[in-house]
Scaffold this active site. Structure first.
Site, short mmCIF file in Angstrom:
data_model
loop_
_atom_site.label_atom_id
_atom_site.label_comp_id
_atom_site.label_asym_id
_atom_site.label_seq_id
_atom_site.Cartn_x
_atom_site.Cartn_y
_atom_site.Cartn_z
N GLN A 84 -33.66 33.29 26.20
CA GLN A 84 -34.73 32.40 26.59
C GLN A 84 -34.48 31.00 26.01
OE1 GLN A 84 -38.68 34.10 26.00
NE2 GLN A 84 -38.00 36.10 26.64
N GLU A 109 -32.07 36.15 34.26
CA GLU A 109 -31.98 36.46 32.83
C GLU A 109 -30.51 36.67 32.50
OE1 GLU A 109 -34.49 39.34 30.89
OE2 GLU A 109 -36.16 38.97 32.28
N ASN A 131 -40.83 41.88 37.75
CA ASN A 131 -39.74 41.82 36.77
C ASN A 131 -39.18 43.21 36.51
OD1 ASN A 131 -38.29 40.48 34.33
ND2 ASN A 131 -39.34 42.22 33.43
N GLU A 132 -37.88 43.37 36.69
CA GLU A 132 -37.15 44.59 36.31
C GLU A 132 -37.90 45.86 36.70
OE1 GLU A 132 -36.05 44.32 32.17
OE2 GLU A 132 -34.68 42.66 32.53
N ASN A 188 -40.91 41.33 30.67
CA ASN A 188 -41.67 42.57 30.57
C ASN A 188 -43.16 42.31 30.38
OD1 ASN A 188 -39.20 43.83 30.77
ND2 ASN A 188 -39.12 44.50 28.64
N TYR A 219 -27.26 41.00 29.76
CA TYR A 219 -27.08 40.50 28.40
C TYR A 219 -25.79 41.10 27.84
CZ TYR A 219 -31.98 39.09 28.69
OH TYR A 219 -33.17 38.51 29.06
N GLU A 279 -41.14 33.36 27.83
CA GLU A 279 -41.99 34.54 27.99
C GLU A 279 -43.01 34.57 26.85
OE1 GLU A 279 -41.64 39.43 28.44
OE2 GLU A 279 -39.84 38.21 28.28
#
Length: 498
Positions: A348, A291, A171-172, A71, A243, A26
């Site tokens: 990442q 992710e 994304n999200e 993000n 996460y 990212e």
């Protein structure tokens, strides 16, 4: 203590999709600038890419890298990253409150991906943008004829199409922190119409639609069902993000977090199949866990970072030995669900919550989590066998029954080998018995263990001693193998077949 893994060649879960070992770059922190790209570094190639980083990425054998966010994606104009670099605008990135120079964009990342022997998992902005920008990007990347956007690609130096296969629809988008945050209905409608337009340009692409940002979102479940109602006929994968961290400093509970991942995957799979049944569809939606990682060490530091800097250090977790053990458990969990999880992206790849770190004035080096990922990515190819595990269990504040042994076996007939991955979560050694059923084993080609370190011990650029070492603590007979798994250990056993 004792534990046993029993397998049979005729009882399998699935063939592993190589994209299970994907990763993520990212535009944030030092992932791109001072990560994969640093023109003034001694190891930089003619394009400014760090060759020391490229070598470590190749060692990880990553087949797919998600790009450019994250993000960051939800405020990104992809056109800013094409054309002459000197003419590209600097932009304020509102996601991470930094300044993006756009020195690296689509063309540069495509060149890096070719050097890294990986494919791009491209993402389109459905936060501040939508259908038009997304379809134009597919045309720019993949159309082989003459058109406005494909001609522009050629003017910018790429005569042949990029042929990007996998695309993420935003994304999200359920996250209130997301630029352009949407309700499930708003996002579901937009994603469906964007997917239809993108596939009209190139019907060979595969699309990933956003699931919940994590399993503890207030809208989890309702979001998945609503979004799939709108998009089921037009997309191929539903995304998951999660996460983990050891904020409470509770080792036993921390190493059990892979059970949470297991429950998350099982629940989302059920939601996909519920919509399939409701629609009387013959199509199966699979999962993209695009992710996943451990993220908590850097939180205090990141709160103090001043805004609008160019590539400041962000999310630079320094992983310790216990993190490597949990990462091994998470990898095994992904393999256990390889029938539905076809894509996964360790988030990442470089500097930002990453297995690879760089010193802008020194060398790239390996974090503790590098090793379990590297071993599973390289040797976890083939068919995952259904495990029958016998193990004592323990209880924690969040989990009632946690097996001391976490294990899986992968049969790779092309390479004529069987590979067993195992984690001993306990503080005592495990006498580990492996029963091969109808598989005929010739020999043990490799038995390596990551063990014997203090749980908070980390690797550094100067000292990378936390890594697997060979072990000879095993015996083999016609029925199987017996070996000892050291306390708190990650293990890989590679066996050649007769």
């Amino acid at each position: 203590m004792k534990a046993k893994l029993s397998i049979n060649k005729h009882f399998s879960i699935s063939e592993v999709d190589p994209r299970l070992y994907g990763s993520f770059i990212e535009h944030m922190g030092r992932a791109v600038y001072e990560g994969i790209y640093q023109p003034n570094h001694p190891s930089a190639d003619e394009n400014g890419f760090r060759k020391d980083v490229l070598e470590l990425v190749k060692e990880l054998n990553v087949p797919l890298v998600r790009y450019p966010g994250g993000n960051f994606l939800s405020g990104y104009n992809w056109e800013d990253g094409v054309g002459p670099v000197s003419e590209r605008p600097k932009r304020l990135d509102l996601a991470w409150r930094t300044t993006e120079t756009n020195e690296v964009g689509l063309h540069e990342f495509y060149e890096w991906a070719k050097k890294a022997d990986t494919e791009i998992n491209m993402a389109v902005n459905l936060g501040t943008r939508g259908i038009d920008a997304a379809r134009n990007l597919v045309e720019y990347c993949n159309y082989n004829g003459e058109s406005y956007w494909s001609d522009l690609r050629k003017e910018n130096g790429l005569n042949e199409p990029l042929n990007i296969k996998t695309w993420c629809l935003g994304n999200e988008m359920d996250g209130p922190w997301q630029i352009g945050h949407k309700t499930a209905e708003e996002y579901g409608r937009l994603a469906a119409e964007t997917a239809k337009a993108m596939k009209l340009v190139d019907d060979s692409i595969e699309l990933v639609v956003c699931g919940s940002s994590h399993s503890h979102m207030p809208t989890f479940g309702e979001w998945e069902l609503e979004v799939l109602e709108h998009t089921y006929d037009y997309v191929d994968y539903l995304s998951l993000h999660q996460y983990y961290g050891n904020q409470e400093d509770d080792l036993e509970n921390y190493l059990a977090r892979s059970l949470d991942m297991d429950e998350f995957i099982t629940g989302v799979t059920a939601m996909c199949d519920a919509i399939k049944a409701k629609k009387h569809s013959k199509k199966q939606i699979n999962l993209s866990f695009d992710e996943w990682n451990i993220w908590y060490h850097s939180n205090a530091h990141d709160e103090k970072v001043k805004p609008w800097q160019i590539a400041p250090p962000l999310l630079e977790d320094h992983y310790n030995f216990e993190d490597a053990l949990l990462l091994g458990c998470l990898l095994i969990t992904l393999l256990k669900h390889s029938d539905r999880v076809k894509i996964a992206c360790l988030a990442q790849l470089v500097n930002v919550i990453a297995p690879i770190m760089t010193n802008p004035e020194g060398e790239a080096w390996k974090q503790t989590i590098f090793y379990p990922f590297m071993q599973v990515s390289n040797y976890g190819r083939g068919t995952v066998l259904q495990p029958l595990i016998e193990s004592e269990t323990y209880a924690t504040k969040d989990f009632e029954k946690v097996p001391y042994l976490e294990s899986i076996a992968v049969l790779n007939e092309e390479e004529n080998e069987l590979v067993i991955f195992a984690v001993n979560r306990g503080r005592e050694a495990l006498d580990f018995e492996i029963g091969f059923g109808d598989l005929a084993i010739e020999a043990v080609a490799e038995f390596s263990q990551l063990s014997g370190f203090e749980i908070k011990e980390v690797n550094t650029e100067q000292d990378g001693r936390i890594k697997p070492v060979p072990s000879e603590e095993y015996t083999m007979n016609a029925a199987g193998i017996t070996c000892q798994l050291q306390p708190l250990s990650w293990n890989m056993i590679r066996c050649t077949l007769k």
